[in-house]
Design an enzyme around this catalytic site. Structure first.
Site, PDB file in Angstrom:
ATOM      1  N   ARG A  58      -1.240 -21.011  -4.135  1.00 16.13           N
ATOM      2  CA  ARG A  58      -0.911 -19.584  -3.788  1.00 16.13           C
ATOM      3  C   ARG A  58       0.560 -19.888  -3.056  1.00 16.13           C
ATOM      4  NH1 ARG A  58      -2.171 -17.997   1.263  1.00 16.13           N
ATOM      5  NH2 ARG A  58      -4.148 -19.289   1.269  1.00 16.13           N
ATOM      6  N   TYR A 111       6.533   6.633  -8.446  1.00 11.57           N
ATOM      7  CA  TYR A 111       5.184   6.146  -9.155  1.00 11.57           C
ATOM      8  C   TYR A 111       4.204   6.537  -8.116  1.00 11.57           C
ATOM      9  CZ  TYR A 111       1.917   3.150 -11.416  1.00 11.57           C
ATOM     10  OH  TYR A 111       0.759   2.503 -12.027  1.00 11.57           O
ATOM     11  N   ASP A 183      12.606   0.696  -7.000  1.00  9.28           N
ATOM     12  CA  ASP A 183      11.816   0.248  -8.064  1.00  9.28           C
ATOM     13  C   ASP A 183      12.256   0.322  -9.521  1.00  9.28           C
ATOM     14  OD1 ASP A 183       9.654   0.216 -10.183  1.00  9.28           O
ATOM     15  OD2 ASP A 183       8.156   1.178  -8.934  1.00  9.28           O
ATOM     16  N   LYS A 208       5.112  -4.132 -17.618  1.00  9.96           N
ATOM     17  CA  LYS A 208       5.775  -2.844 -18.602  1.00  9.96           C
ATOM     18  C   LYS A 208       6.586  -3.681 -19.436  1.00  9.96           C
ATOM     19  CE  LYS A 208       3.327  -0.270 -16.075  1.00  9.96           C
ATOM     20  NZ  LYS A 208       3.813   0.590 -15.047  1.00  9.96           N
TER      21      LYS A 208
HETATM   22  C1  PLP Z   1       3.371   0.513 -13.480  1.00  9.04           C
HETATM   23  C2  PLP Z   1       4.210   0.803 -12.537  1.00  9.04           C
HETATM   24  C3  PLP Z   1       3.977   0.235 -11.242  1.00  9.04           C
HETATM   25  C4  PLP Z   1       2.676  -0.486 -10.845  1.00  9.04           C
HETATM   26  O1  PLP Z   1       2.581  -1.611 -11.493  1.00  9.04           O
HETATM   27  P1  PLP Z   1       1.522  -2.353 -11.931  1.00  9.04           P
HETATM   28  O2  PLP Z   1       1.820  -3.760 -12.318  1.00  9.04           O
HETATM   29  O3  PLP Z   1       0.416  -1.428 -12.936  1.00  9.04           O
HETATM   30  O4  PLP Z   1       0.850  -2.547 -10.615  1.00  9.04           O
HETATM   31  C5  PLP Z   1       5.062   0.665 -10.168  1.00  9.04           C
HETATM   32  N1  PLP Z   1       6.190   1.464 -10.635  1.00  9.04           N
HETATM   33  C6  PLP Z   1       6.378   1.998 -11.889  1.00  9.04           C
HETATM   34  C7  PLP Z   1       7.550   2.635 -11.836  1.00  9.04           C
HETATM   35  C8  PLP Z   1       5.452   1.723 -12.644  1.00  9.04           C
HETATM   36  O5  PLP Z   1       5.669   2.121 -13.826  1.00  9.04           O
END
Ligand code: PLP
Length: 396
Positions: A58, A111, A183, A208
Site C-alpha cells: 500500500r 461528474y 478532472d 476510461k
Molecule cells: C468515470 C468518471 C469518474 C469516476 O471514475 P471511476 O474510475 O469510475 O471511479 C470521474 N470523473 C469522470 C469525468 C468520469 O467520467
C-alpha cells in the site's frame, strides 16, 4: 525448497517462492503481487532508501510506480499517485487539500459522483461548496470567495460537451489564492495537458481512456512534487491504492493509448460531421464543429482534437430512443465511456433519480439527447450502423 527436517505444514509455506532461474531481462515487467518485501537489514527499514521503499504494497508497489511514471510523462507533471478508481483519486486529492472553513468553487457540470462527494461528505466536515457556470468566466469571478481553496472543473463537460476556458479559470483562481484541480478524464493528455494551462492538480479516471478496454478500474493524481507529497501522505491513510494486477494491465494499456486515441478522436469528428448532416438529427454537440458556440476556444486550447465524446439530439420520444438502441448492431449502450468500441449513453435515464424531468430539460438533458463515446472501429462501419438505426426517428 523442500526440507526434510521441516514439517510439511512448514514446507508448503516456503516452497515455490524462490525463482528457479535468474530471470533478469523480461520483455514486460513482472507483476509484483507480494504485499511485502523482505527486509534483509535493519537499515533497510527506511522509506527513503531504495531497498526499503517497497517494504509494504500500500505504501509503494513497483507496478503502481510504473503507471505513475507513465501518467506523469503523458501529463508532463512531476509526480503522480495511482489510485484504485477515479473516485479514489478525486476524494484523496480533494480531502488532502481542504479543511473545515475552506470553500470549493466547482463547475456545475462535473461528474455526478464528484458532486455527491462534495455535497454528502465534504459539507459534513464543514467545507463550503458552491457551483457555477464555468463556461461563463464572469460567473466564476463572481463566485470566488476569500476562503476559496480549490477551484474544481472538467474541461469538456458532460453531456452537452461544453468547453471550459481553463487558462482564464486558472488565472482567476490563482489571483484569488486558490488551487486549480482539473478532472481531465474526458479530454485525456492527447487533447490537452491541464498542467500546461495553469492547473495545479490533474486527476483522471484511468478506468476510461487510459485503460481503454473497459476491463480495469483506476485513477490518478498528478502535479508538482510538493503537492503530490502532501496528497501522498494522506493517500497512505485513505488507502485507495490500485492493486498490482490492475496496475500491470493499466501500464500495458497505456502503451497503445495514443494509437487508440488517434483513431477515436478521428472517428468522433467524422461522426459529428456525418450525424449533423443526417436528416433525423436536430443538432450535434462537438466542439470541433465550426457551429459549436465554443469552437474557437476549443481550437485554441485543444488544437490536436477535442476528444472522443459527442452528443446529438433526436426527437424527444423515449420509446423510439429505446428502439434506436435495440436497432444498433455494433454500438452498445454502456454505463461507461472511453473503451475501444463505440458506446452510447442516455443522460435523461442516467440522471433520472437525481433530477426531476423539468430540471433535466432545463439542463439540456432532453429525452432525445444521446451521448456517444467514439471507439476505434472503421468509420464506414460505424456510420452505417448509426444511419440504419436513426431511421426509427422522424426526419427533422
Ligand atoms: C468515470 C468518471 C469518474 C469516476 O471514475 P471511476 O474510475 O469510475 O471511479 C470521474 N470523473 C469522470 C469525468 C468520469 O467520467
Amino acid at each position: 525448497m523442500e526440507t526434510k527436517q521441516l514439517s510439511s505444514k512448514t514446507n508448503i509455506l516456503y516452497m515455490g517462492s524462490e525463482p528457479k532461474l535468474p530471470i533478469e531481462h523480461p520483455e514486460t515487467p513482472p507483476i509484483y503481487h507480494s504485499t511485502a518485501n523482505i527486509i534483509r537489514d535493519m537499515d533497510d527499514y527506511d522509506f527513503a532508501s531504495s531497498g526499503g521503499k517497497y517494504y509494504y504494497s500500500r505504501t509503494a508497489n513497483p507496478n503502481r510506480d510504473g503507471v505513475a511514471e507513465a501518467v506523469s510523462y503523458l501529463e508532463k507533471g512531476e509526480q503522480s499517485l495511482v489510485c484504485a478508481s477515479g473516485m479514489a483519486a478525486i476524494s484523496t486529492a480533494v480531502l488532502s487539500l481542504v479543511k473545515a472553513g475552506d470553500h470549493i468553487l466547482a463547475s456545475r457540470s462535473i461528474y455526478g459522483e464528484t458532486i455527491e462527494l462534495f455535497d454528502n461528505i465534504l459539507k459534513k466536515f464543514g467545507v463550503e461548496i458552491t457551483y457555477s457556470d464555468f463556461t461563463d468566466i464572469d460567473s466564476v469571478r463572481m463566485a470566488l470567495q476569500p476562503n476559496t481553496r480549490i477551484v474544481y472543473t472538467e474541461i469538456i463537460a458532460n453531456p452537452l460537451i461544453e468547453v471550459v476556458d481553463i487558462d482564464a479559470v486558472a488565472e482567476l483562481a490563482h489571483r484569488a489564492g486558490a488551487l486549480v484541480v482539473v478532472d481531465s478524464t474526458f479530454t485525456t493528455p492527447f487533447a490537452i495537458r491541464p498542467l500546461e494551462h495553469g492547473a495545479d492538480i490533474v486527476v483522471h479516471s484511468l478506468t476510461k481512456y487510459f485503460g481503454g478496454h473497459s476491463d480495469i478500474t483506476g485513477g490518478s493524481i498528478t502535479g508538482s512534487e510538493k503537492l503530490i507529497k502532501k496528497i501522498g501522505a494522506n493517500f497512505l491513510f485513505l488507502g485507495g491504492c490500485l492493486d498490482p494486477n490492475s496496475a500491470w494491465l493499466m501500464l500495458r494499456s497505456i502503451r497503445t493509448m495514443e494509437l487508440r486515441i488517434n483513431r477515436q478522436f478521428e472517428n468522433a469528428k467524422k461522426l459529428a460531421e456525418a450525424l449533423q448532416a443526417d436528416p433525423h438529427v436536430q443538432y450535434v454537440n462537438y466542439p470541433a464543429l465550426p457551429g459549436h458556440p465554443q469552437h474557437r476556444l476549443a481550437a485554441r486550447i485543444m488544437p490536436n482534437g477535442c476528444g472522443a465524446m459527442l452528443s446529438f439530439r433526436v426527437e424527444d420520444d423515449r420509446s423510439k430512443v429505446n428502439e434506436f438502441m435495440h436497432k444498433l448492431k455494433l454500438v452498445k449502450y454502456l454505463g461507461t465511456l472511453g473503451g475501444y468500441r463505440t458506446s452510447i449513453a442516455h443522460p435523461a435515464t442516467a440522471f433520472r433519480h437525481e433530477f426531476t424531468p423539468q430540471k433535466l430539460k432545463e439542463m439540456g438533458m432532453e429525452e432525445g439527447l444521446i451521448r456517444i463515446s467514439a471507439g476505434a472501429e472503421a468509420f464506414e462501419d460505424l456510420i452505417a450502423d448509426f444511419k440504419q438505426a436513426l431511421t426509427v426517428f422522424k426526419p427533422v
